[in-house]
Design a protein around this motif. Structure first.
Motif, PDB file in Angstrom:
ATOM      1  N   VAL A   6       0.795  -1.254   0.099  1.00  0.00           N
ATOM      2  CA  VAL A   6      -0.099  -0.008   0.111  1.00  0.00           C
ATOM      3  C   VAL A   6       0.840   1.406   0.027  1.00  0.00           C
ATOM      4  O   VAL A   6       0.530   2.356  -0.709  1.00  0.00           O
ATOM      5  N   SER A  10       6.289  -1.013   0.906  1.00  0.00           N
ATOM      6  CA  SER A  10       6.193  -2.219   0.041  1.00  0.00           C
ATOM      7  C   SER A  10       6.899  -3.579   0.799  1.00  0.00           C
ATOM      8  O   SER A  10       7.386  -4.463   0.220  1.00  0.00           O
ATOM      9  N   CYS A  11       6.185  -3.816   2.137  1.00  0.00           N
ATOM     10  CA  CYS A  11       6.718  -4.821   2.733  1.00  0.00           C
ATOM     11  C   CYS A  11       6.324  -6.171   2.347  1.00  0.00           C
ATOM     12  O   CYS A  11       7.119  -7.260   2.500  1.00  0.00           O
ATOM     13  N   VAL A  13       3.839  -8.281   3.290  1.00  0.00           N
ATOM     14  CA  VAL A  13       3.203  -9.139   4.392  1.00  0.00           C
ATOM     15  C   VAL A  13       1.922  -9.414   4.149  1.00  0.00           C
ATOM     16  O   VAL A  13       1.072  -8.284   3.547  1.00  0.00           O
ATOM     17  N   HIS A 106      -1.573   3.688   5.196  1.00  0.00           N
ATOM     18  CA  HIS A 106      -1.725   2.344   5.598  1.00  0.00           C
ATOM     19  C   HIS A 106      -3.141   1.390   5.727  1.00  0.00           C
ATOM     20  O   HIS A 106      -3.389   0.402   5.757  1.00  0.00           O
TER      21      HIS A 106
HETATM   22  S1  SF4 Z   1       2.481  -3.398   5.622  1.00  0.00           S
HETATM   23 FE1  SF4 Z   1       2.296  -1.080   6.305  1.00  0.00          FE
HETATM   24  S2  SF4 Z   1       4.442  -0.275   6.001  1.00  0.00           S
HETATM   25 FE2  SF4 Z   1       4.249  -2.212   4.773  1.00  0.00          FE
HETATM   26  S3  SF4 Z   1       3.546  -1.621   2.819  1.00  0.00           S
HETATM   27 FE3  SF4 Z   1       1.755  -2.075   3.925  1.00  0.00          FE
HETATM   28  S4  SF4 Z   1       1.140  -0.358   4.732  1.00  0.00           S
HETATM   29 FE4  SF4 Z   1       3.048   0.179   4.153  1.00  0.00          FE
END
Ligand code: SF4
Length: 293
Positions: A6, A10-11, A13, A106
């Protein structure tokens, strides 16, 4: 939300599981406060106040964050989409000039669904650190009336030091251009209350006025001198920043004068400046689930 991308972190997870990315948030919206707020720019707070909804967690987590309890600490309560819509209703009933989504990045996909369904009678404000992906912003097109982004740093060394985000300006500059494309310059009603448009905030950091000058030059070169800029001198050392030089002190009068002169010399036509007494911790809202329970 499999493979969360998001924001620029760009985690990747899956937030529907126990896994968490940089923002420390799961899939359900979590908020720490929903109340009238009187310390935004005059066109946002007006006389009745802005309907500020503070989201828990943050994808940026600056070392000087004044909302540390919710951004790093994650304080807050989960709310369903229906509960959030009722909270919006309550703020509007209290007279809020707008619904002010504070650090919503987020939760952008969840908010997109809610805003598609919720027909607000007041403008929706997207109040962000500026660390946004253009793709996420494009997905919100038509749902946001007022973009209120920070533009914090220009140099990657500085954004890495204070926000662990060396790519901050790379993303924030593109994000601000996209916001401008969507909503253009600030428009107010007959009472001076914002209805639509872009307001760029910049918090001048002590010992870092060079960032301010570079950012003002960038705005004048890449947007227009009619862009509304809020030049903020309210920096107060907070949290970890109390032990980090040179941001362990308030901004000096001389530093603010340099920033103000650059703003004037470049010919900006619209903006906000702050009096010195704004630099006080008493303007930090109390995060106590007000308006959430
Ligand atoms: S987990 Fe949180 S910090 Fe990581 S890409 Fe998604 S919104 Fe961004």
């Amino acid at each position: 939300m499999a493979g969360c991308r998001v924001c620029p972190r760009s985690c990747g997870v899956d937030r529907a599981t126990d896994k968490r990315g940089f923002c420390s948030c799961g899939e359900n919206i979590r908020i720490a406060r929903a109340a009238l707020h009187f310390w935004e720019e005059p066109c946002i707070s007006g006389t009745n106040g802005s309907g500020a909804v503070f989201f828990s967690g943050c994808p940026l987590k600056c070392v000087f964050c004044q909302n540390e309890k919710i951004s790093r600490g994650g304080f807050g309560r989960e709310v369903t989409p229906l509960e959030l819509m009722r909270i919006f209703d309550s703020l509007i009933e209290q007279g809020a000039h707008n619904i002010n989504l504070v650090t919503p990045t987020h939760f952008a996909p969840q908010l997109k669904k809610i805003l598609k369904e919720y027909k607000s009678t007041v403008p929706i404000v997207y109040n962000t650190s500026g660390y946004e992906s253009v793709e996420t912003l494009k997905s919100l097109e038509g749902l946001i009336d007022i973009y209120l982004p920070d533009l914090k740093y220009y140099d990657s060394t500085v954004s890495e030091k204070y926000s662990a985000a060396p790519d901050y300006f790379e993303y924030a500059s593109k994000a601000v251009l996209e916001m401008s494309r969507q909503v253009s310059n600030l428009q107010t009603d007959g009472n001076g209350i914002a209805q639509r448009g872009l307001i760029i905030r910049h918090l001048i950091l002590p010992g870092n006025v060079s960032q301010t000058l570079k950012l003002l030059n960038w705005i004048s070169d890449n947007l227009s001198l009619q862009t509304t800029v809020s030049l903020m001198r309210q920096y107060t050392p907070y949290g970890k920043a109390k032990n980090i030089r040179p941001i362990d002190r308030p901004l000096s009068v001389r530093e603010y004068k340099i920033a103000l002169k650059a703003f004037t010399d470049l010919g900006f036509e619209c903006g906000y400046v702050q009096r010195e007494r704004c630099a006080q911790e008493k303007y930090i809202p109390e995060f106590n689930l007000k308006g959430v329970l």
